[in-house]
Design a protein around this motif. Structure first.
Motif, PDB file in Angstrom:
ATOM      1  N   PRO A  75       0.578 -12.851  19.651  1.00  0.00           N
ATOM      2  CA  PRO A  75       0.577 -11.947  18.149  1.00  0.00           C
ATOM      3  C   PRO A  75      -0.382 -10.756  18.478  1.00  0.00           C
ATOM      4  CG  PRO A  75      -0.936 -13.755  17.942  1.00  0.00           C
ATOM      5  CD  PRO A  75      -0.013 -14.133  19.185  1.00  0.00           C
ATOM      6  N   THR A  76      -0.726 -10.434  19.953  1.00  0.00           N
ATOM      7  CA  THR A  76      -1.485  -9.305  20.113  1.00  0.00           C
ATOM      8  C   THR A  76      -0.818  -7.871  19.516  1.00  0.00           C
ATOM      9  OG1 THR A  76      -0.702  -9.156  22.339  1.00  0.00           O
ATOM     10  CG2 THR A  76      -2.957 -10.282  21.691  1.00  0.00           C
ATOM     11  N   PRO A  77       0.584  -7.767  19.570  1.00  0.00           N
ATOM     12  CA  PRO A  77       1.051  -6.514  18.963  1.00  0.00           C
ATOM     13  C   PRO A  77       0.968  -6.416  17.451  1.00  0.00           C
ATOM     14  CG  PRO A  77       2.690  -7.611  20.276  1.00  0.00           C
ATOM     15  CD  PRO A  77       1.787  -8.532  20.169  1.00  0.00           C
ATOM     16  N   LEU A  78       0.359  -7.375  16.762  1.00  0.00           N
ATOM     17  CA  LEU A  78      -0.138  -7.397  15.158  1.00  0.00           C
ATOM     18  C   LEU A  78      -1.364  -6.194  15.048  1.00  0.00           C
ATOM     19  CD1 LEU A  78       0.542 -10.767  13.913  1.00  0.00           C
ATOM     20  CD2 LEU A  78       1.764  -8.746  13.265  1.00  0.00           C
ATOM     21  N   LYS A  79      -1.893  -6.006  16.250  1.00  0.00           N
ATOM     22  CA  LYS A  79      -3.129  -4.654  15.958  1.00  0.00           C
ATOM     23  C   LYS A  79      -2.389  -3.329  15.780  1.00  0.00           C
ATOM     24  CE  LYS A  79      -6.325  -6.878  19.258  1.00  0.00           C
ATOM     25  NZ  LYS A  79      -7.058  -6.472  20.687  1.00  0.00           N
ATOM     26  N   ASP A  80      -0.896  -3.244  15.680  1.00  0.00           N
ATOM     27  CA  ASP A  80      -0.472  -2.006  15.194  1.00  0.00           C
ATOM     28  C   ASP A  80       0.002  -2.290  13.795  1.00  0.00           C
ATOM     29  OD1 ASP A  80       1.276   0.237  14.513  1.00  0.00           O
ATOM     30  OD2 ASP A  80       2.786  -0.402  16.187  1.00  0.00           O
ATOM     31  N   VAL A  81      -0.611  -1.373  12.998  1.00  0.00           N
ATOM     32  CA  VAL A  81      -0.291  -1.380  11.584  1.00  0.00           C
ATOM     33  C   VAL A  81       0.877  -1.449  11.125  1.00  0.00           C
ATOM     34  CG1 VAL A  81      -0.286   0.771  10.966  1.00  0.00           C
ATOM     35  CG2 VAL A  81      -1.229  -0.515   9.174  1.00  0.00           C
ATOM     36  N   ILE A 132      -7.034   1.473   2.872  1.00  0.00           N
ATOM     37  CA  ILE A 132      -6.147   2.369   1.871  1.00  0.00           C
ATOM     38  C   ILE A 132      -6.673   3.782   1.733  1.00  0.00           C
ATOM     39  CG2 ILE A 132      -5.248   2.533  -0.428  1.00  0.00           C
ATOM     40  CD1 ILE A 132      -5.522  -0.253  -0.829  1.00  0.00           C
ATOM     41  N   ASP A 133      -5.942   4.531   2.489  1.00  0.00           N
ATOM     42  CA  ASP A 133      -6.438   5.857   2.313  1.00  0.00           C
ATOM     43  C   ASP A 133      -7.758   6.240   3.307  1.00  0.00           C
ATOM     44  OD1 ASP A 133      -4.140   6.809   1.419  1.00  0.00           O
ATOM     45  OD2 ASP A 133      -5.248   6.705  -0.656  1.00  0.00           O
ATOM     46  N   PRO A 150      -1.630   3.201   4.704  1.00  0.00           N
ATOM     47  CA  PRO A 150      -2.263   1.899   5.210  1.00  0.00           C
ATOM     48  C   PRO A 150      -2.724   2.356   6.883  1.00  0.00           C
ATOM     49  CG  PRO A 150       0.108   1.688   5.248  1.00  0.00           C
ATOM     50  CD  PRO A 150      -0.240   2.839   4.666  1.00  0.00           C
ATOM     51  N   THR A 151      -3.947   1.824   7.098  1.00  0.00           N
ATOM     52  CA  THR A 151      -4.297   1.863   8.431  1.00  0.00           C
ATOM     53  C   THR A 151      -5.096   0.602   8.708  1.00  0.00           C
ATOM     54  OG1 THR A 151      -6.321   2.963   7.754  1.00  0.00           O
ATOM     55  CG2 THR A 151      -4.456   4.421   8.635  1.00  0.00           C
ATOM     56  N   LEU A 152      -5.259   0.273   9.989  1.00  0.00           N
ATOM     57  CA  LEU A 152      -6.244  -0.855  10.431  1.00  0.00           C
ATOM     58  C   LEU A 152      -7.572  -0.504  10.852  1.00  0.00           C
ATOM     59  CD1 LEU A 152      -3.698  -3.249  12.389  1.00  0.00           C
ATOM     60  CD2 LEU A 152      -4.498  -3.749   9.857  1.00  0.00           C
ATOM     61  N   ILE A 172       0.789  -0.928  -0.031  1.00  0.00           N
ATOM     62  CA  ILE A 172       0.036  -0.008   0.005  1.00  0.00           C
ATOM     63  C   ILE A 172       1.038   1.450   0.008  1.00  0.00           C
ATOM     64  CG2 ILE A 172      -1.707   1.297   1.537  1.00  0.00           C
ATOM     65  CD1 ILE A 172      -2.807  -1.477   2.305  1.00  0.00           C
ATOM     66  N   ARG A 173       1.610   1.206   0.691  1.00  0.00           N
ATOM     67  CA  ARG A 173       2.806   2.583   1.018  1.00  0.00           C
ATOM     68  C   ARG A 173       3.334   2.621  -0.493  1.00  0.00           C
ATOM     69  NH1 ARG A 173       4.547   1.916   7.294  1.00  0.00           N
ATOM     70  NH2 ARG A 173       2.772   3.363   8.064  1.00  0.00           N
ATOM     71  N   SER A 174       3.991   1.485  -0.844  1.00  0.00           N
ATOM     72  CA  SER A 174       4.827   1.669  -2.233  1.00  0.00           C
ATOM     73  C   SER A 174       4.051   2.343  -3.293  1.00  0.00           C
ATOM     74  CB  SER A 174       5.252   0.248  -2.597  1.00  0.00           C
ATOM     75  OG  SER A 174       6.132  -0.063  -1.848  1.00  0.00           O
TER      76      SER A 174
END
Length: 244
Positions: free
Chosen positions: A157-163, A134-135, A97-99, A90-92
């Motif tokens: 894996p709870t830290p995966l809540k951070d995008v 995306i946006d 990107p956000t969650l 997405i950034r490329s």
């Protein structure tokens, strides 16, 4: 070959930064030979880096005309030829990107998931559900399943809540392993009630559906992934080369 691949990845990263800082959508990049000279790399490495940016959807390569920064507003393209993270893709492509949704739980899983991870019926499984926007527009729903112990390490894996934390970085950091390859299938399906709700679609709307088994360096099955992509926002691209 691996060294050359790592070099082309670094060159691609330099080109992404240069495009973000110095070029507008639709603008033409200098010729391949000029870019290679400016970055002090071989033409072969530059060619591979440009192929990577093309596969990501960041640039368009027009026969006889050159390489151009891709116009924004087109669907973000996910390259099927490389193992890459959703956030990076997405950034490329010049988007943010956000969650828009994230839920991570430890519990039961269906038989197919347990078998694919080599787990018995008594073992709980991590379920990581995230919606990448995306946006600001919900675009990709990804549901990952992981064993509670990977590479001999008990994971959370709870830290995966951070995008800003992706699955590949998490596995390297927490379990000392990585995704070496992925195998899967892509098809078109009608959005279920849950998928439609997560992606802001009408129930039954067509979505691109991908199932993947992510495999570690020793052929161990690390993560099962199932994703749903809005076709108006995200698309897939595959590059094939004839080595004959």
């Amino acid at each position: 070959m691996e060294l050359h691949s790592r070099l082309s990845d670094r060159v691609a990263a330099l080109l992404r930064a240069r495009i973000a800082d110095s070029y507008e959508p639709g603008e033409k990049l200098p010729p391949e030979t000029v870019l290679a000279e400016e970055l002090n790399v071989s033409r072969a490495s530059m060619r591979e880096a440009l192929k990577q940016l093309y596969a990501e959807g960041l640039v368009d390569r027009r026969w006889g005309a050159g390489t151009f920064v891709r116009e924004r507003g087109e669907p973000v393209t996910f390259d099927l030829s490389h193992v890459s993270t959703t956030r990076e893709v997405i950034r490329s492509a010049g988007h943010e990107p956000t969650l828009s949704y994230a839920d991570i739980t430890l519990g039961g899983a269906d038989e197919a998931v347990r078998e694919s991870l080599g787990l018995d019926s008594a073992t709980q499984v991590w379920r990581v559900e995230r919606v990448f926007a995306i946006d600001g527009a919900p675009a990709v729903l990804i549901v990952d399943h992981l064993a509670p112990v990977i590479n001999g390490v008990e994971i959370d894996p709870t830290p995966l809540k951070d995008v800003n934390l992706d699955m590949m970085t998490f596995l390297r950091r927490e379990a000392g392993t990585y995704i070496a390859s992925s195998e899967g299938v892509i098809d078109a399906v009608a959005a279920s009630e849950l998928v439609a709700e997560r992606l802001g679609l009408a129930e039954g709307a067509p979505v691109l559906h991908q199932t993947l088994m992510n495999i570690g360096p020793d052929e161990e099955q690390l993560v099962t992934s199932e994703s749903y992509h809005r076709s108006d926002i995200a698309s897939f691209r595959l590059l094939r080369h004839n080595k004959a």
